[in-house]
Design an enzyme around this catalytic site. Structure first.
Site, PDB file in Angstrom:
ATOM      1  CG  ASN A  97     -12.047   5.037   4.169  1.00 37.94           C
ATOM      2  OD1 ASN A  97     -12.471   3.885   4.158  1.00 37.94           O
ATOM      3  ND2 ASN A  97     -12.619   5.987   4.886  1.00 37.94           N
ATOM      4  CB  ALA A 132      -3.674   5.589  11.830  1.00 39.66           C
ATOM      5  CG  ASP A 192      -6.654  -0.021   6.558  1.00 34.66           C
ATOM      6  OD1 ASP A 192      -5.486  -0.414   6.386  1.00 34.66           O
ATOM      7  OD2 ASP A 192      -6.981   1.181   6.499  1.00 34.66           O
ATOM      8  CG  HIS A 213      -3.875   6.080   0.080  1.00 37.24           C
ATOM      9  ND1 HIS A 213      -3.896   6.816   1.247  1.00 37.24           N
ATOM     10  CD2 HIS A 213      -4.031   4.791   0.447  1.00 37.24           C
ATOM     11  CE1 HIS A 213      -4.050   5.992   2.274  1.00 37.24           C
ATOM     12  NE2 HIS A 213      -4.146   4.752   1.810  1.00 37.24           N
ATOM     13  CG  HIS A 223     -12.068   3.056   7.881  1.00 36.62           C
ATOM     14  ND1 HIS A 223     -11.736   2.620   9.134  1.00 36.62           N
ATOM     15  CD2 HIS A 223     -10.892   3.262   7.225  1.00 36.62           C
ATOM     16  CE1 HIS A 223     -10.421   2.554   9.241  1.00 36.62           C
ATOM     17  NE2 HIS A 223      -9.887   2.946   8.098  1.00 36.62           N
ATOM     18  CD  GLU A 252      -2.930   1.149   2.299  1.00 37.57           C
ATOM     19  OE1 GLU A 252      -3.853   1.975   2.271  1.00 37.57           O
ATOM     20  OE2 GLU A 252      -2.719   0.394   3.261  1.00 37.57           O
ATOM     21  CB  ALA A 312      -2.168   6.506   8.541  1.00 35.05           C
ATOM     22  CG  HIS A 313       0.495   5.738   3.528  1.00 37.33           C
ATOM     23  ND1 HIS A 313       1.146   4.621   3.068  1.00 37.33           N
ATOM     24  CD2 HIS A 313      -0.805   5.369   3.672  1.00 37.33           C
ATOM     25  CE1 HIS A 313       0.288   3.621   2.943  1.00 37.33           C
ATOM     26  NE2 HIS A 313      -0.908   4.060   3.296  1.00 37.33           N
TER      27      HIS A 313
END
Length: 394
Positions: A214, A304, A269, A190, A246, A124, A135-136
């Site tokens: 999301n 996250a 997740d 994302h 979520h 991911e 949350a990256h």
């Protein structure tokens, strides 16, 4: 050999009264009604549901451990946690990290894939949109790099199953094609891409929408974006994190009706805090605070990951979304297995692995079999134990 009798089998045709015979690691036979014989090692399930073991294709950890720690023993802690909760097949998920760190992490998880503990690896990142990083770590995001991608594939020794990327990034569509050519499932996620760009990614071979809604450009009636592109494309499986956080249940219900039972895959997740209490954790090197069961970055408040288990998501689908039990269980087994081409799991069919979950009246996990051997419960002696309290928790 063992025969499970007096069961309510969850099949492609719905729920039927019947039996299932295990030989070694695999399902040897199934049938309706009473078993043709009752060997000494038969197990009477007392009318309980017998379903395929759950298949989680988007999970980052659990039980206090994360797959991105780069430690196979620690990763096994997460595997064991989810397995006790009815998830017999996991694809270990890695979040964005530095190139060197990701190579180490992939190599570590490949060991568990070689041993049969994991069914593959999900990358991911790191090719995600900075504005939808969630949350990256945004400092570690980078444009698609075919050289790095093939290094990651080499480190994974054939076990990289899926990669999530933002299709609007330079070179992303070429990377989708490269992934498909290597047998890797390409997923859109994302992303801040518009509708046309996401459709181009699907035309290039992407077949999964990572945790639909999301960290995606939201739906607008004149700018439909990734969500509508995914829901309208019959080639695409949509992931749904059905933890009540979520995605609002009303929106999840709408998505389920649009995609249908054959294209909706429940995923968790889940991160390290799954199964544990509130407190401070890490994900991808970033500090995460869990409060009231919800995981958020301490720095930005972004969600996250989750602390849900897949059977909990199934129960929520039935209870909150009004999904029929067979369809909810299918979304946690057969659909994700098919999306990632996991041929030996996800259905109660002779020849497949005897990965099974026994469910009580309220869909609580009571016993788990993996590769024909019991994991949770007391099924080998002909009884099914009461589920531990943590298995009942919603």
């Amino acid at each position: 050999m063992s025969t499970l009798t007096n069961a309510r089998l969850v099949t492609a045709d719905g729920i039927v009264d019947g039996w299932l015979r295990i030989e070694g690691e695999r399902i040897a036979a199934t049938g309706r009604g009473a078993a043709p014989d009752r060997p000494a090692d038969s197990v009477d399930l007392g009318g309980r549901l017998l379903a395929p073991g759950c298949v989680d294709v988007h999970v980052h950890g659990g039980g206090g451990a994360s797959f991105d720690e780069g430690d196979p023993e620690r990763a096994l802690t997460a595997v064991a946690f989810h397995r006790r909760h009815g998830v017999t097949t996991l694809v270990g998920g890695l979040v964005t990290a530095s190139p060197a760190a990701m190579l180490r992490q992939v190599a570590a998880l490949a060991e568990l894939c070689d041993a049969g503990e994991l069914a593959g690896i999900h990358l991911e990142g790191p090719y995600l949109a900075p504005g939808r990083c969630g949350a990256h770590d945004p400092a570690l995001l980078r444009p698609p790099d075919p050289v790095e991608f093939h290094r990651l594939l080499a480190a994974g020794r054939g076990h990289v199953r899926m990669i999530t990327l933002a299709p609007e990034l330079p070179g992303a569509l070429d990377l989708v094609r490269a992934a498909v050519a290597e047998g890797v499932v390409a997923a859109v996620g994302h992303t801040d891409a518009d509708h046309e760009t996401v459709r181009a990614a699907f035309d290039a071979g992407a077949t999964v929408a990572t945790h639909l809604f999301n960290q995606m450009r939201p739906v607008h009636h004149r700018d439909p974006g990734p969500v509508v592109a995914a829901l309208n494309d019959d080639r695409v499986t949509v992931e749904l994190v059905n933890d009540g956080v979520h995605v609002h249940p009303a929106v999840a219900r709408m998505a389920w009706r649009a995609a249908g039972a054959s294209r909706t895959a429940l995923v968790t997740d889940a991160m390290a805090a799954a199964g544990l209490g509130d407190g401070d954790y890490t994900l991808g090197g970033l500090r995460v605070r869990v409060a009231d069961g919800t995981a958020r970055l301490a720095s930005t408040g972004a969600i996250a990951g989750s602390t849900v288990t897949l059977p909990e998501a199934v129960r929520r689908a039935v209870r909150d979304l009004g999904v029929p039990v067979p369809e909810a269980l299918r979304a946690a087994s057969a659909v994700p297995a098919a999306a990632l081409h996991l041929a030996d799991v996800g259905v109660l069919t002779p020849g497949r692995y005897a990965d099974l979950v026994v469910l009580g009246e309220d869909l609580e996990v009571e016993s788990v079999y993996r590769r024909g051997r019991p994991v949770v419960g007391n099924s080998v002696d002909g009884t099914v134990s009461e589920p531990d309290s943590f298995l009942r928790a919603d």
